[in-house]
Design an enzyme around this catalytic site. Structure first.
Site, PDB file in Angstrom:
ATOM      1  N   HIS A 112      -2.484  -7.268  -3.183  1.00 14.64           N
ATOM      2  CA  HIS A 112      -1.802  -7.390  -2.148  1.00 14.64           C
ATOM      3  C   HIS A 112      -2.050  -8.601  -1.587  1.00 14.64           C
ATOM      4  CE1 HIS A 112      -0.802  -6.448   2.242  1.00 14.64           C
ATOM      5  NE2 HIS A 112      -0.043  -5.449   2.005  1.00 14.64           N
ATOM      6  N   ASP A 189     -10.616  -3.607  -2.806  1.00 13.71           N
ATOM      7  CA  ASP A 189      -9.597  -3.312  -1.782  1.00 13.71           C
ATOM      8  C   ASP A 189      -9.499  -1.803  -1.785  1.00 13.71           C
ATOM      9  OD1 ASP A 189      -7.267  -2.866  -0.373  1.00 13.71           O
ATOM     10  OD2 ASP A 189      -6.284  -4.734  -1.100  1.00 13.71           O
ATOM     11  N   GLN A 192      -5.270   1.670  -0.545  1.00 17.61           N
ATOM     12  CA  GLN A 192      -4.752   2.704  -1.017  1.00 17.61           C
ATOM     13  C   GLN A 192      -5.619   4.005  -1.757  1.00 17.61           C
ATOM     14  OE1 GLN A 192      -1.915   3.103  -0.164  1.00 17.61           O
ATOM     15  NE2 GLN A 192      -1.251   0.965   0.512  1.00 17.61           N
ATOM     16  N   LYS A 215      -4.271   4.394   6.676  1.00 15.88           N
ATOM     17  CA  LYS A 215      -3.506   4.973   5.675  1.00 15.88           C
ATOM     18  C   LYS A 215      -4.108   6.336   5.343  1.00 15.88           C
ATOM     19  CE  LYS A 215      -2.435   0.111   4.340  1.00 15.88           C
ATOM     20  NZ  LYS A 215      -0.971  -0.216   4.304  1.00 15.88           N
ATOM     21  N   CYS A 352       4.443  -6.726   0.319  1.00 17.58           N
ATOM     22  CA  CYS A 352       3.466  -8.030   0.764  1.00 17.58           C
ATOM     23  C   CYS A 352       2.920  -7.873  -0.507  1.00 17.58           C
ATOM     24  CB  CYS A 352       2.707  -7.345   1.547  1.00 17.58           C
ATOM     25  SG  CYS A 352       3.305  -7.175   3.208  1.00 17.58           S
TER      26      CYS A 352
END
Ligand SMILES: Cc1ncc(COP(=O)(O)O)c(C=O)c1O
Length: 394
Positions: A112, A189, A192, A215, A352
């Site tokens: 991302h 990261d 998600q 999220k 993104c």
């Protein structure tokens, strides 16, 4: 047995739409919203400042939320920092790590922008960046290709756990182990992954883990979490109120972590809501949630793949993310039609992550993404609606 219909009662907005955009942001359950209301109505004060009862109550609740979130991620609370989102967490590391000219960072093409631009920006100060490509269109990174990219100047590997474009799940445990063997730090990261699959930071052993509160963790927008394994490694790029234990003349002494990384008044109601949301997740169980989401996503991908007018991207063994295109229709048009005709909310665009979209040789995709509250009936609704688009492109 997982009871999705019981879960849905805690997300009132779901009675109005088919919400398949949880990769962008999730809905927040009623108990978390109530916890935020309680803050405003019963005890709103500032955190860590002041001796009066409202300030004390606020500080206790805020720190309880930290304990809860840290326990959920199997992390030490003193190394668990609240941020406003994943992006802020990654930027905090990029701007606080002692990088110098000549250092080298390895990241990947499937990131991302939030896990790419903070590293690319460091090129201005003479840091070199290498971008490792995925093995193929499924968006999977071979850990060996990361290891091959390491040099004796590499200071950090920054990689996503789950791609928001492909839905691919990276072998982050292997990547971390291999990278550590070479004496290099690892940032994951987890935007998600946290809340969508079990994440045990003590076992994963990464050096930094940045994720969103809004999220998979089901908290409100404006919340995020950054785990820092060795807080002394960083000198926070943000200092000010709340970060110092003393100031004398031109000198100051920083508070220990996490306070030294949380400058100024934080998103107190948001963090309290996030803490309650994580408690809600714990009650349901993240293993159950992962099973539910991946089953729906994989079924959706399989059924879309059977349609001649549809192209589906990403691996078969995907997380709850299903990117696709309808041949002859732009992704934004598909998303608008799905919304206008059936109140189905999906994301469209480059998500993104322009390098990933370029890698797929398209300019955009439609993305259906799943959370604990989605149902089989919603999968049927999406499949029916996309199937009907054939009439437009035939
Ligand atoms: C993989 C990934 N990383 C980072 C981000 C940025 O997250 P945030 O909006 O919390 O800053 C996203 C957002 O969708 C994402 O999918």
């Amino acid at each position: 047995m997982y009871d999705v219909h019981a879960v849905r009662k805690d997300f009132p907005v779901l009675s109005k739409v088919v919400y398949l955009d949880s990769t962008a942001t999730t809905q927040t359950p009623v108990p978390a919203v109530e916890a935020m209301n309680e803050y405003f109505y019963e005890y709103a004060g500032n955190h860590g400042r002041g001796a009066h009862r409202l300030a004390r109550e606020t500080t206790t609740r805020y720190e309880d939320a930290r304990e809860r979130v840290a326990a959920f991620l199997k992390a030490d609370p003193s190394k668990t920092v609240f941020t406003k989102n994943t992006t802020e967490g990654i930027n905090l590391v990029a701007n606080s790590f002692p990088f110098k000219a000549g250092d080298h960072i390895v990241t990947t093409l499937i990131e991302h922008h939030s896990n790419l631009l903070p590293w690319l920006r460091l090129q201005k100060m003479g840091v070199e960046v290498t971008i490792v490509k995925p093995e193929g269109p499924e968006g999977l990174i071979d850990p060996e290709s990361i290891e091959k990219a390491l040099t004796d100047r590499t200071k950090l590997v920054a990689v996503t756990q789950v791609s928001n474009v492909f839905g691919s799940v990276q072998a982050v445990a292997r990547i971390t182990k291999m990278t550590h063997r070479n004496g290099v730090k690892v940032l994951i990261d987890g935007a998600q992954s946290a809340g969508h699959m079990p994440v045990e930071l003590s076992a994963l052993d990464c050096d930094f883990f940045a994720t969103a509160g809004h999220k998979g963790l089901l908290g409100p927008q404006g919340t995020g979490v950054l785990y820092i394994k060795e807080p002394d490694l960083l000198e926070s790029a943000f200092v000010g109120g709340g970060t110092v234990s003393g100031v004398e003349g031109l000198n100051y002494v920083l508070e220990p972590s996490p306070a030294c990384f949380e400058a100024g008044t934080p998103n107190i109601p948001g963090v309290i809501g996030l803490g309650r949301a994580v408690e809600y997740l714990e009650d349901i169980g993240v293993f159950e949630i992962e099973k539910h989401e991946t089953r729906l996503a994989r079924e959706t991908a399989a059924r879309l793949s059977e349609m001649e007018h549809v192209e589906v991207y990403g691996p078969t063994e995907r997380a709850g993310v299903v990117p696709f295109n309808v041949r002859g229709l732009h992704a934004h048009d598909v998303a608008l039609i799905l919304d206008q005709s059936r109140k189905i909310c999906v994301r469209s665009g480059h998500h993104c992550a322009i390098p990933s979209i370029n890698f797929l040789e398209v300019d955009s995709t439609v993305r259906a993404s799943f959370a604990l509250y989605n149902t089989e009936e919603e999968v049927d609704a999406l499949i029916g609606a996309v199937s009907d688009l054939k009439a437009l492109v035939a």
